[in-house]
Design a protein around this motif. Structure first.
Motif, PDB file in Angstrom:
ATOM      1  N   ILE A 199     -58.109  -6.936 -47.573  1.00 42.40           N
ATOM      2  CA  ILE A 199     -59.466  -6.458 -47.842  1.00 42.40           C
ATOM      3  C   ILE A 199     -59.383  -5.203 -48.695  1.00 42.40           C
ATOM      4  O   ILE A 199     -58.609  -4.281 -48.395  1.00 42.40           O
ATOM      5  CB  ILE A 199     -60.219  -6.192 -46.529  1.00 42.40           C
ATOM      6  CG1 ILE A 199     -60.372  -7.517 -45.783  1.00 42.40           C
ATOM      7  CG2 ILE A 199     -61.562  -5.524 -46.792  1.00 42.40           C
ATOM      8  CD1 ILE A 199     -61.032  -7.403 -44.435  1.00 42.40           C
ATOM      9  N   ALA A 200     -60.145  -5.171 -49.763  1.00 38.97           N
ATOM     10  CA  ALA A 200     -60.149  -4.037 -50.676  1.00 38.97           C
ATOM     11  C   ALA A 200     -60.556  -2.768 -49.921  1.00 38.97           C
ATOM     12  O   ALA A 200     -61.408  -2.819 -49.034  1.00 38.97           O
ATOM     13  CB  ALA A 200     -61.115  -4.299 -51.822  1.00 38.97           C
ATOM     14  N   PRO A 201     -59.946  -1.632 -50.270  1.00 39.04           N
ATOM     15  CA  PRO A 201     -60.274  -0.383 -49.582  1.00 39.04           C
ATOM     16  C   PRO A 201     -61.772  -0.066 -49.576  1.00 39.04           C
ATOM     17  O   PRO A 201     -62.299   0.434 -48.586  1.00 39.04           O
ATOM     18  CB  PRO A 201     -59.491   0.675 -50.365  1.00 39.04           C
ATOM     19  CG  PRO A 201     -58.335  -0.082 -50.953  1.00 39.04           C
ATOM     20  CD  PRO A 201     -58.881  -1.453 -51.255  1.00 39.04           C
ATOM     21  N   ARG A 202     -62.481  -0.403 -50.639  1.00 38.28           N
ATOM     22  CA  ARG A 202     -63.921  -0.096 -50.693  1.00 38.28           C
ATOM     23  C   ARG A 202     -64.717  -0.944 -49.696  1.00 38.28           C
ATOM     24  O   ARG A 202     -65.831  -0.601 -49.341  1.00 38.28           O
ATOM     25  CB  ARG A 202     -64.462  -0.291 -52.101  1.00 38.28           C
ATOM     26  CG  ARG A 202     -64.500  -1.732 -52.552  1.00 38.28           C
ATOM     27  CD  ARG A 202     -65.113  -1.906 -53.932  1.00 38.28           C
ATOM     28  NE  ARG A 202     -65.233  -3.294 -54.267  1.00 38.28           N
ATOM     29  CZ  ARG A 202     -64.279  -4.041 -54.778  1.00 38.28           C
ATOM     30  NH1 ARG A 202     -63.098  -3.517 -55.029  1.00 38.28           N
ATOM     31  NH2 ARG A 202     -64.484  -5.316 -55.050  1.00 38.28           N
ATOM     32  N   ASP A 203     -64.139  -2.076 -49.253  1.00 37.13           N
ATOM     33  CA  ASP A 203     -64.829  -2.965 -48.318  1.00 37.13           C
ATOM     34  C   ASP A 203     -64.402  -2.778 -46.860  1.00 37.13           C
ATOM     35  O   ASP A 203     -65.019  -3.355 -45.967  1.00 37.13           O
ATOM     36  CB  ASP A 203     -64.595  -4.429 -48.709  1.00 37.13           C
ATOM     37  CG  ASP A 203     -65.359  -4.834 -49.951  1.00 37.13           C
ATOM     38  OD1 ASP A 203     -66.358  -4.173 -50.290  1.00 37.13           O
ATOM     39  OD2 ASP A 203     -64.957  -5.829 -50.582  1.00 37.13           O
ATOM     40  N   GLU A 204     -63.361  -1.979 -46.610  1.00 39.85           N
ATOM     41  CA  GLU A 204     -62.856  -1.839 -45.246  1.00 39.85           C
ATOM     42  C   GLU A 204     -63.925  -1.362 -44.273  1.00 39.85           C
ATOM     43  O   GLU A 204     -63.989  -1.819 -43.139  1.00 39.85           O
ATOM     44  CB  GLU A 204     -61.652  -0.904 -45.214  1.00 39.85           C
ATOM     45  CG  GLU A 204     -60.405  -1.535 -45.798  1.00 39.85           C
ATOM     46  CD  GLU A 204     -59.203  -0.619 -45.771  1.00 39.85           C
ATOM     47  OE1 GLU A 204     -59.294   0.499 -45.215  1.00 39.85           O
ATOM     48  OE2 GLU A 204     -58.167  -1.022 -46.307  1.00 39.85           O
TER      49      GLU A 204
END
Length: 75
Positions: free
Chosen positions: A35-40
């Motif tokens: 999962i992309a860091p911006r979506d965590e």
């Protein structure tokens, strides 16, 4: 980095929702995806119950009206 444990869908307003949520519009992550860091921070808590689905909404359209031209007396 966080990995998806279930299918996650992105809504029209950018949220991530669990599989089965009717608000999900686009598949964002499948199990095992990083999962992309911006979506965590958007990942739904797995301990939250899944939303109840309205089975009536997913069923096919209403039955068509009866064919009145085909009666027993009309041959």
């Amino acid at each position: 980095m966080v990995r998806a444990e279930q299918r996650l869908w992105r809504t029209g307003d950018g949220r991530l929702v669990a599989d089965g949520d009717p608000a999900g519009a686009v598949l964002a992550y499948t199990p095992g995806d990083d999962i992309a860091p911006r979506d965590e921070s958007l990942v739904p808590d797995a301990s939250e119950p899944e939303p109840e689905r309205d089975e009536g909404a997913d069923s096919k359209a209403a039955e068509p009206p009866a064919n009145k031209a085909r009666r027993a007396g009309n041959k």
